[in-house]
Scaffold this motif. Structure first.
Motif, mmCIF file in Angstrom:
data_model
loop_
_atom_site.group_PDB
_atom_site.id
_atom_site.type_symbol
_atom_site.label_atom_id
_atom_site.label_comp_id
_atom_site.label_asym_id
_atom_site.label_seq_id
_atom_site.Cartn_x
_atom_site.Cartn_y
_atom_site.Cartn_z
ATOM 1 N N ARG A 3 0.833 -1.207 0.000
ATOM 2 C CA ARG A 3 0.000 0.000 0.000
ATOM 3 C C ARG A 3 0.864 1.252 0.000
ATOM 4 O O ARG A 3 0.586 2.222 -0.696
ATOM 5 N N ASP A 4 1.927 1.236 0.804
ATOM 6 C CA ASP A 4 2.830 2.388 0.861
ATOM 7 C C ASP A 4 3.532 2.617 -0.477
ATOM 8 O O ASP A 4 3.751 3.754 -0.897
ATOM 9 N N LEU A 6 2.559 1.460 -3.658
ATOM 10 C CA LEU A 6 1.759 1.571 -4.881
ATOM 11 C C LEU A 6 0.625 2.575 -4.825
ATOM 12 O O LEU A 6 0.176 3.053 -5.862
ATOM 13 N N HIS A 7 0.158 2.905 -3.620
ATOM 14 C CA HIS A 7 -0.919 3.886 -3.531
ATOM 15 C C HIS A 7 -0.327 5.289 -3.451
ATOM 16 O O HIS A 7 0.676 5.509 -2.774
ATOM 17 N N PRO A 8 -0.922 6.260 -4.138
ATOM 18 C CA PRO A 8 -0.323 7.595 -4.221
ATOM 19 C C PRO A 8 -0.230 8.337 -2.902
ATOM 20 O O PRO A 8 0.586 9.246 -2.758
ATOM 21 N N ASP A 9 -1.060 7.983 -1.920
ATOM 22 C CA ASP A 9 -0.990 8.673 -0.631
ATOM 23 C C ASP A 9 0.058 8.060 0.287
ATOM 24 O O ASP A 9 0.255 8.514 1.410
ATOM 25 N N GLY A 10 0.750 7.024 -0.188
ATOM 26 C CA GLY A 10 1.816 6.415 0.598
ATOM 27 C C GLY A 10 3.156 7.047 0.278
ATOM 28 O O GLY A 10 3.345 7.700 -0.740
ATOM 29 N N GLU A 25 -6.236 9.001 -14.852
ATOM 30 C CA GLU A 25 -7.572 8.447 -14.640
ATOM 31 C C GLU A 25 -8.628 9.226 -15.418
ATOM 32 O O GLU A 25 -9.559 8.635 -15.973
ATOM 33 N N MET A 119 -3.177 -4.183 -3.608
ATOM 34 C CA MET A 119 -2.759 -3.453 -4.803
ATOM 35 C C MET A 119 -3.916 -2.650 -5.380
ATOM 36 O O MET A 119 -5.069 -3.093 -5.333
ATOM 37 N N PRO A 120 -3.625 -1.458 -5.932
ATOM 38 C CA PRO A 120 -4.678 -0.671 -6.577
ATOM 39 C C PRO A 120 -5.270 -1.438 -7.753
ATOM 40 O O PRO A 120 -4.558 -2.137 -8.462
ATOM 41 N N VAL A 124 -1.978 2.340 -12.041
ATOM 42 C CA VAL A 124 -0.921 2.510 -11.053
ATOM 43 C C VAL A 124 0.090 3.503 -11.596
ATOM 44 O O VAL A 124 0.494 3.417 -12.762
#
Length: 212
Positions: A3-4, A6-10, A25, A119-120, A124
């Motif tokens: 999560r850290d 691959l997710h943009p807020d990580g 998007e 995973m998103p 990604v």
């Protein structure tokens, strides 16, 4: 960890990455009619990104069989951004429109199911080194899952092969002056591209060893 990575807020809230993801998007939604033609969709998205001022291109990795590495290829988008604070090397962001889909396996264990959930789904956007770490983790989880099910690990599920998909030698093409809207409104059905050649600076692994 996934999560850290691959997710943009990580990972400290990379504002460039967050804005880029939002733009990608938006473009994917705008060109939703092209979802069945991934190659055309990628080129349409690159057209939108370049019109918005991003240094975006379509990359195609391709590698030959070597040792225990099976030959293969993959296509995705990348965006080159200036270094933070004006110093250091440029940053390379990998943009994949269906990253999680590249890791679907048969008869996954519950552990691997949790990995996939982390995973998103869909797009990604991630810096190259973060991508390398994420791919290693997912590929190892896939290996454990298949071993637990008594399945042999096919060559295209090995870590080296997975890494080569996004970080192997690649050919990069950028949109021409043709508007990205030509993809859906006519104009031959695709955005014109020019080749920039293989980027020898991008390696899969340190010299001597190479992986899928």
């Amino acid at each position: 960890m996934l999560r850290d990575l691959l997710h943009p807020d990580g990972g400290g809230g990379d504002r460039f990455r967050i804005r880029l993801l939002e733009k990608v998007e938006e473009a994917v939604d705008a060109f939703s009619a092209l979802r069945s033609n991934r190659s055309a969709l990628r080129r349409a998205v690159v057209g939108v990104l370049r019109e918005a001022g991003y240094n975006a291109g379509v990359c195609k990795t391709r590698w030959e069989a070597s040792g225990n590495l099976t030959a293969g290829n993959h296509e995705f988008i990348d965006v080159i951004a200036g270094p933070v604070g004006g110093g250091g090397d440029p940053r390379r962001y990998v943009v994949d429109l269906d990253f999680a889909g590249e890791f679907e396996i048969a008869r996954p264990t519950a552990e691997y199911g949790r990995v996939m959930e982390a995973m998103p789904r869909g797009v990604v956007v991630v810096e190259a080194e973060r991508l390398r770490r994420a791919v290693r983790a997912v590929a190892e989880a896939a290996r454990r899952s298949m071993k637990a099910r008594g399945l042999s690990l096919p060559p295209w599920r090995k870590t080296r092969y997975a890494i080569a998909k996004w970080l192997g030698p690649h050919r990069r093409s950028t949109t021409s002056a043709v508007s990205s809207s030509a993809v859906v409104s006519g104009g031959g059905g695709s955005v014109g591209c020019r080749e920039v050649g293989f980027d020898a600076a991008v390696s899969v692994l340190p010299p001597v060893t190479r992986t899928r």
